[in-house]
Design a protein around this motif. Structure first.
Motif, PDB file in Angstrom:
ATOM      1  N   LEU A  93       0.930  -1.240   0.032  1.00 52.57           N
ATOM      2  CA  LEU A  93      -0.105   0.083   0.010  1.00 52.57           C
ATOM      3  C   LEU A  93       0.883   1.179   0.055  1.00 52.57           C
ATOM      4  O   LEU A  93       0.433   2.003  -0.649  1.00 52.57           O
ATOM      5  N   SER A  94       1.911   1.185   0.881  1.00 54.64           N
ATOM      6  CA  SER A  94       2.754   2.469   0.831  1.00 54.64           C
ATOM      7  C   SER A  94       3.457   2.540  -0.356  1.00 54.64           C
ATOM      8  O   SER A  94       3.616   3.862  -0.855  1.00 54.64           O
ATOM      9  N   ALA A  95       3.919   1.485  -1.132  1.00 54.91           N
ATOM     10  CA  ALA A  95       4.541   1.770  -2.510  1.00 54.91           C
ATOM     11  C   ALA A  95       3.699   2.392  -3.710  1.00 54.91           C
ATOM     12  O   ALA A  95       3.997   3.297  -4.516  1.00 54.91           O
ATOM     13  N   VAL A  96       2.304   1.658  -3.400  1.00 56.59           N
ATOM     14  CA  VAL A  96       1.272   2.042  -4.515  1.00 56.59           C
ATOM     15  C   VAL A  96       1.176   3.700  -4.177  1.00 56.59           C
ATOM     16  O   VAL A  96       0.919   4.415  -5.081  1.00 56.59           O
ATOM     17  N   ILE A  97       0.807   4.110  -3.117  1.00 50.85           N
ATOM     18  CA  ILE A  97       0.394   5.362  -2.693  1.00 50.85           C
ATOM     19  C   ILE A  97       1.679   6.557  -3.316  1.00 50.85           C
ATOM     20  O   ILE A  97       1.407   7.457  -3.896  1.00 50.85           O
ATOM     21  N   GLU A  98       2.807   5.853  -2.952  1.00 58.12           N
ATOM     22  CA  GLU A  98       4.130   6.807  -3.256  1.00 58.12           C
ATOM     23  C   GLU A  98       3.991   6.982  -4.779  1.00 58.12           C
ATOM     24  O   GLU A  98       4.291   8.120  -5.145  1.00 58.12           O
ATOM     25  N   GLN A  99       3.779   5.735  -5.499  1.00 57.52           N
ATOM     26  CA  GLN A  99       4.063   5.871  -7.005  1.00 57.52           C
ATOM     27  C   GLN A  99       3.004   6.628  -7.697  1.00 57.52           C
ATOM     28  O   GLN A  99       3.060   7.127  -8.784  1.00 57.52           O
TER      29      GLN A  99
END
Length: 308
Positions: free
Chosen positions: A65-71
């Motif tokens: 979730l963190s990676a998707v939000i950041e990208q």
């Protein structure tokens, strides 16, 4: 060059954007070009499409979730996976209403932890105005049929427009140079390295013994797209198809003339896109500066060998 399986894959990926279900599985072994294909696909997406490419290997729910939000271009200090999931639902709903549904590419889907797969299913089930709020491309090195058939994966499995298997790409053939003298074949040389020397010295790769051949007569430089021939200030010159050159991007079936020797260049995959113009005695190309620098390095290397 695109191989048939790659061409089919681009069409398959385009259909994921067009189909209402908006999800698909791409799988193939190492060497099938999955990474390059995904990179090209995401680069070609319209500017108004938000995209995230995630490596799912050993990824847990919060990390996903963190990676998707950041990208997707957002930042937030959230501690719980539930809060991140809620935020991502707001983001995807906004993108879907204002522009179009964002695209999530998950590589190594078969190596994800179950908690991350569970979160992915929750994202896959999210809808806005009756439409799915996220386009999903799953990428794996094999088809994980057993996992997709699990009831817990139905949110993704029910959306799949299909799966496409990529085959390993064939190894590209190396350029070949066929050396002849008065009609007799002396050598067939495969240009498997980035450069090769032509001349009558024992230090060169392609030996052409003759009174009109310099010790270090010409240099071949190969990159991913082309093969360049450079004359090394030879006394009697280097010719391609009966025309004297100082440097030239070679084409398939070109005939190189070094003294009395003829060298046929065979390379059907060669890209001559670097060539700009062909004047009376040289073919100029965009990479001429790189070629000259490479020539200088070879001259220095040969001088060092001779001094040793």
């Amino acid at each position: 060059m695109q191989y048939p399986s790659q061409q089919a894959a681009f069409g398959f990926l385009d259909n994921i954007l067009l189909d209402d279900r908006g999800a698909g599985l791409l799988h193939g072994p190492d060497g099938s070009g999955k990474s390059a294909l995904i990179e090209q696909y995401t680069q070609d997406l319209p500017d108004n499409v938000t995209v995230a490419v995630i490596n799912g290997a050993r990824l847990k729910a919060r990390q996903l979730l963190s990676a998707v939000i950041e990208q997707f271009g957002y930042g937030a200090e959230l501690d719980s996976a539930d809060d991140m999931l809620s935020m991502l639902r707001v983001i995807t709903a906004y993108q879907t209403r204002v522009h179009c549904a964002p695209v999530l590419v998950v590589r190594n889907i078969n190596k994800m932890y179950p908690t991350a797969l569970c979160v992915l299913c929750k994202l896959a089930s999210h809808t806005v105005d009756g439409k799915f709020a996220l386009r999903i491309v799953l990428v794996a090195d094999r088809y994980f049929h057993r996992i997709l058939k699990s009831p817990s994966m139905s949110a993704i499995a029910d959306r799949l427009i299909g799966d496409l298997a990529l085959n390993a790409m064939p190894e590209p053939e190396s350029p070949k140079l066929i050396v002849t003298l008065i009609g007799e074949t002396l050598q067939e040389f495969e240009l498997s390295s980035s450069r090769a020397l032509i001349g009558r010295s024992e230090l060169v790769d392609i030996v052409c013994n003759g009174e009109f051949v310099s010790r270090h007569h010409a240099l071949l430089i190969r990159d991913e797209e082309s093969v360049v021939l450079i004359d090394l200030n030879s006394r009697n010159g280097t010719f391609v198809n009966s025309r004297r050159i100082s440097s030239r991007v070679l084409r398939d079936n070109d005939i190189i003339m070094v003294g009395d020797h003829r060298i046929k260049f065979v390379y059907a995959d060669v890209d001559t896109g670097l060539e700009i113009a062909d004047t009376a005695d040289t073919a100029k190309m965009k990479s001429i500066g790189d070629a000259r620098r490479a020539k200088a390095k070879v001259d220095l290397h040969l001088s060092t060998k001779e001094l040793g």
